[in-house]
Motif scaffolding. Structure first.
Motif, PDB file in Angstrom:
ATOM      1  N   SER A 126      -2.914   8.379  -5.245  1.00 20.41           N
ATOM      2  CA  SER A 126      -4.299   8.123  -4.877  1.00 20.41           C
ATOM      3  C   SER A 126      -4.321   7.182  -3.686  1.00 20.41           C
ATOM      4  O   SER A 126      -3.479   6.282  -3.572  1.00 20.41           O
ATOM      5  CB  SER A 126      -5.070   7.494  -6.047  1.00 20.41           C
ATOM      6  OG  SER A 126      -6.384   7.114  -5.658  1.00 20.41           O
ATOM      7  N   SER A 127      -5.292   7.376  -2.804  1.00 27.71           N
ATOM      8  CA  SER A 127      -5.421   6.511  -1.620  1.00 27.71           C
ATOM      9  C   SER A 127      -6.334   5.316  -1.878  1.00 27.71           C
ATOM     10  O   SER A 127      -6.619   4.558  -0.951  1.00 27.71           O
ATOM     11  CB  SER A 127      -5.959   7.338  -0.448  1.00 27.71           C
ATOM     12  OG  SER A 127      -7.235   7.885  -0.772  1.00 27.71           O
ATOM     13  N   ARG A 128      -6.790   5.107  -3.126  1.00 32.07           N
ATOM     14  CA  ARG A 128      -7.760   4.052  -3.417  1.00 32.07           C
ATOM     15  C   ARG A 128      -7.164   2.648  -3.349  1.00 32.07           C
ATOM     16  O   ARG A 128      -7.879   1.674  -3.120  1.00 32.07           O
ATOM     17  CB  ARG A 128      -8.354   4.230  -4.819  1.00 32.07           C
ATOM     18  CG  ARG A 128      -9.275   5.403  -4.981  1.00 32.07           C
ATOM     19  CD  ARG A 128      -9.973   5.326  -6.328  1.00 32.07           C
ATOM     20  NE  ARG A 128     -10.985   4.277  -6.358  1.00 32.07           N
ATOM     21  CZ  ARG A 128     -11.610   3.866  -7.471  1.00 32.07           C
ATOM     22  NH1 ARG A 128     -11.290   4.407  -8.633  1.00 32.07           N
ATOM     23  NH2 ARG A 128     -12.528   2.943  -7.419  1.00 32.07           N
ATOM     24  N   GLN A 177       0.816  -1.215   0.000  1.00 28.43           N
ATOM     25  CA  GLN A 177       0.000   0.000   0.000  1.00 28.43           C
ATOM     26  C   GLN A 177       0.852   1.270   0.000  1.00 28.43           C
ATOM     27  O   GLN A 177       0.518   2.256  -0.665  1.00 28.43           O
ATOM     28  CB  GLN A 177      -0.943   0.004   1.203  1.00 28.43           C
ATOM     29  CG  GLN A 177      -2.009   1.091   1.138  1.00 28.43           C
ATOM     30  CD  GLN A 177      -3.203   0.785   2.016  1.00 28.43           C
ATOM     31  OE1 GLN A 177      -3.125  -0.045   2.906  1.00 28.43           O
ATOM     32  NE2 GLN A 177      -4.329   1.434   1.764  1.00 28.43           N
ATOM     33  N   SER A 178       1.959   1.238   0.709  1.00 27.25           N
ATOM     34  CA  SER A 178       2.832   2.408   0.691  1.00 27.25           C
ATOM     35  C   SER A 178       3.650   2.462  -0.596  1.00 27.25           C
ATOM     36  O   SER A 178       3.906   3.547  -1.123  1.00 27.25           O
ATOM     37  CB  SER A 178       3.771   2.398   1.902  1.00 27.25           C
ATOM     38  OG  SER A 178       4.618   1.260   1.879  1.00 27.25           O
ATOM     39  N   ARG A 199       1.983   4.143  -3.640  1.00 24.06           N
ATOM     40  CA  ARG A 199       1.871   5.602  -3.576  1.00 24.06           C
ATOM     41  C   ARG A 199       3.069   6.284  -4.235  1.00 24.06           C
ATOM     42  O   ARG A 199       3.001   7.462  -4.567  1.00 24.06           O
ATOM     43  CB  ARG A 199       1.743   6.059  -2.129  1.00 24.06           C
ATOM     44  CG  ARG A 199       0.443   5.655  -1.450  1.00 24.06           C
ATOM     45  CD  ARG A 199      -0.784   6.251  -2.145  1.00 24.06           C
ATOM     46  NE  ARG A 199      -0.832   7.696  -2.049  1.00 24.06           N
ATOM     47  CZ  ARG A 199      -1.430   8.360  -1.080  1.00 24.06           C
ATOM     48  NH1 ARG A 199      -2.039   7.714  -0.088  1.00 24.06           N
ATOM     49  NH2 ARG A 199      -1.446   9.678  -1.089  1.00 24.06           N
TER      50      ARG A 199
END
Length: 427
Positions: A168-170, A159-160, A163
């Motif tokens: 986007s945080s999706r 997840q990191s 980025r």
């Protein structure tokens, strides 16, 4: 005047806006090709490089269909991956398909380098996972591709990590493919067409084939002339219509939509896509996006079964864009367009022969940028007497859509709804 391109960002930024002549005579050639999209142009280049004389007939303009309207993303493999193919044809044939799964991307780069095609080619593609199930699938996909010889730069992203590629945080993670990439699709087609002409090939625009008479030679008639050829290649894909009825029985044109924003400033562009890579998510009805050379965000997604043109494309796509990049609230949309691709029930391409000297390839099912370039090589090989790889694709089984022509659209839409619900639920 020939039929204009769709009112897209690609048409507005095309390098070559020249019109080619209509066919107005009866001419003879070794190979006649119907369709001046990627399949037809790649086939023409491969044949010309082998010494064949080639004539290309285009109903509208070079790259008028999907080849000049698509997302411009170089994505490896096929619309159904090698493991799905293996379940249908067995391990040995799947190994052969796997050996070809990354060839189309290499062919594109060969053309760009050999013929000095200016199409804003950039390396690197990202697959973005919206949930843990999709991330698990990408882990399996990485292992599958490596098993079949794709030892290029493949990196799983947490997840990191993602980025660093997408602002986007999706997304919960993803996979980076360094051998993927993106480009200006219409300028690629126009560059390939220019290379065809430099090698002696003839391209006629506004010259739709209206009748085919099988035989030796095969005869292809247009409104203004006729081509007599030893071989015919049918490469009309979603825009072929009913010229060859047996090719429309097991396929369905579908539409997808794109928008292009106003040019973003350097800070915005760098924040959205720090490495200037293209991205597609892992949903069944996926979203895809990238930056243009002048820093517009090009964003596409969705499918319209039966290829109807939506009344308001921006209303369909802009909410998707803002869900991914809410920081772009208020951004101006400068272009919105739609284009058709050809879907098969298996989502694998249809390849084959009609009679002894007519060949076809169609039905890329939304995965056409790389496959069509591989198809051009396969079609040239079989015409040149080397049929093994072409015949492998021709052996793939294909079936009609449930309900026939009348019900294929609602049945397909229902299936898409089911898979979209699974995506939303993460199951």
């Amino acid at each position: 005047m020939t039929t204009a391109h769709a009112d897209s960002y690609y048409a507005a930024s095309a390098n070559d806006k020249r019109e080619r002549p209509r066919l107005r005579d009866a001419i003879e050639t070794d190979v006649c090709i119907i369709g001046a999209g990627y399949t037809g142009l790649s086939t023409a280049l491969q044949l010309l490089e082998r010494g064949f004389k080639v004539v290309v007939l285009e109903a509208a303009r070079i790259g008028w269909g999907a080849s000049g309207r698509n997302g411009g993303q170089i994505v490896n493999s096929y619309s159904r991956d090698i493991d799905v193919i293996e379940r249908s044809v067995g391990a040995e044939k799947a190994r052969q398909f796997g050996a070809m799964a990354f060839e189309g991307a290499r062919i594109i780069r060969e053309y760009v380098d050999r013929y000095q095609i200016d199409c804003d080619l950039k390396d690197g593609a990202v697959f973005a996972a919206l949930n843990r199930r999709q991330l698990k699938h990408l882990e399996s996909q990485k292992a599958l591709w490596q098993k079949h010889g794709h030892q290029g730069e493949l990196d799983l992203l947490d997840q990191s990590g993602i980025r660093n590629y997408v602002g986007s945080s999706r997304y919960v993670g993803g996979m980076f493919d360094g051998s993927g990439g993106h480009l200006h699709p219409l300028n690629l087609a126009l560059g390939e067409a220019a290379a065809v002409e430099r090698l002696g090939g003839l391209i006629f625009e506004d010259s739709a084939a209206i009748d085919i008479q099988e035989g030796e030679p095969v005869r292809v008639r247009t409104a203004g002339g006729e081509v007599r050829a030893r071989f015919l290649v049918v490469a009309g894909n979603a825009y072929l219509g009913h010229l060859v009825p047996e090719l429309s029985a097991k396929s369905m044109p579908c539409g997808t939509q794109m928008i292009a924003t106003e040019p973003l400033d350097e800070f915005q562009a760098k924040h959205l896509l720090p490495g200037d890579h293209c991205v597609e998510d892992c949903n069944y009805l996926l979203d895809y996006f990238r930056l243009s050379a002048d820093k517009r965000l090009l964003y596409g997604g969705g499918v319209v079964y039966g290829a109807r043109d939506p009344a308001d494309i921006e209303a369909i796509i802009l909410p998707k864009l803002l869900k991914t990049f809410p920081q772009l609230e208020g951004v101006r949309v400068d272009y919105a367009w739609t284009g058709n691709f050809l879907l098969t029930l298996s989502r694998l391409p249809q390849v084959g022969r009609i009679g002894g000297n007519i060949y076809y390839s169609q039905g890329c099912s939304g995965h056409g940028v790389t496959y069509t370039h591989l198809a051009g090589r396969l079609l040239a090989e079989v015409i040149n007497g080397q049929a093994s790889r072409f015949d492998l694709f021709a052996s793939l089984p294909h079936y009609p859509f449930p309900g026939g022509h009348a019900l294929r659209v609602p049945f397909s839409a229902l299936g898409a709804w089911y898979y979209s619900l699974r995506d939303a639920l993460g199951i």
